[in-house]
Design a protein around this motif. Sequence first.
Motif, PDB file in Angstrom:
ATOM      1  N   GLY A   1       0.822  -1.205   0.000  1.00 49.53           N
ATOM      2  CA  GLY A   1       0.000   0.000   0.000  1.00 49.53           C
ATOM      3  C   GLY A   1       0.848   1.244   0.000  1.00 49.53           C
TER       4      GLY A   1
ATOM      5  N   TYR B   1      -3.330   5.606   5.528  1.00 46.72           N
ATOM      6  CA  TYR B   1      -2.648   4.473   4.904  1.00 46.72           C
ATOM      7  C   TYR B   1      -3.676   3.691   4.103  1.00 46.72           C
ATOM      8  N   ASP B   2      -3.341   3.431   2.843  1.00 44.78           N
ATOM      9  CA  ASP B   2      -4.218   2.683   1.938  1.00 44.78           C
ATOM     10  C   ASP B   2      -3.508   1.389   1.562  1.00 44.78           C
TER      11      ASP B   2
ATOM     12  N   ASP C   1      -9.191  -2.580  -1.736  1.00 42.14           N
ATOM     13  CA  ASP C   1      -8.240  -2.013  -0.787  1.00 42.14           C
ATOM     14  C   ASP C   1      -8.956  -1.648   0.507  1.00 42.14           C
TER      15      ASP C   1
ATOM     16  N   TYR D   1      -8.478   1.016   4.048  1.00 45.79           N
ATOM     17  CA  TYR D   1      -7.782   2.256   4.378  1.00 45.79           C
ATOM     18  C   TYR D   1      -8.110   2.718   5.793  1.00 45.79           C
TER      19      TYR D   1
END
Length: 328
Positions: A268, A292-293, A301, A303
């Motif tokens: 990420g 933060y992804d 995803d 996050y």
Amino acid sequence: MNHFLLRTTIASAALLCGTTTASAQSTVNLYGLIDLSIGSNKAPGGTRLRDVDSGKMTTSYLGFSATEDLGSGLSAVVKMEHFLRADTGEAGRFGGDTFWARTAHVGLSSKAAGTVTLGRNTTPLFVATLRMNAFGDSFGYSPSIRHFFTSGTVTGDTGWSDSILYTSPRWGGFSFGLIGALAEGSNGRNWGMNAGYADGPVAATVTLQSVKKDGTAAVADTRTWQLGGSYDFGAAKLFGQYGRVKNETVVNQYRITEIGAKVPVGAGAVLAQWGQIKPDTGAKRDTLSLGYDHNLSKRTDVYAVAMRDHVAGLSTGLGYALGVRHRF
């Protein structure tokens, strides 16, 4: 400027039409994105709200597109996309939102001459803003998006109804675009233009926009210009934007400054973006977002994001969200 924009767009459309030959293949696609998160949000001067929310990192939407190969490098293109609130199952970004608010257009596309579309088109200013900041098109947490589009600066939506959009091909990294929204009744016209360069690690954009209507309704007249740039060092990608918005109806001007970074970490990236609105008259606004992804796959995803949003004279706004985003 409006007459120049209209003449250029009509000339481009004529060029596209001049290359038409026999039809060939056609394709239709269904696609979309769902973004849901749980978190807590307090707007500057407001009260805290804890909830499950839709679209904090990317507004959830459903779309259909179609293309038909007309031969000789020419294609017919159609796109229809509508926003939705996945937390409640309601259509639109808010109650009363136009159903196909994201985009609804038809046009012709040529590899040599570019693309012309008619209908509801996404504005070049919105595209430039989302490309040149670490949080992309996040209305929940991108200071850039919030400062240009939800803070009382730029008028008009991210998409314009009754519009004509021309997008050029790319020549060695360079490209440009023109957009105009025609007047209806006593409402004014909108126009915009952009030019950009993207090649290797460097990208840059310059965008101009004038707004006098939103949909079919008249709004405060605003003129906006924006410069944006990014550079990818590999270990980190840096972003910068500077713009001015002049509201000619209320006679005020806003200076908007944005800087950010995206740092790859594992599967990420760490995201950081700071921005400021400094008006000639009124309260200054400073916004900082960190997050933060993490990519679970190419389409999914998760996050974690936090934001501090301060407007002079009001209690500081604070928010955070933990979410998941899936593209299909």
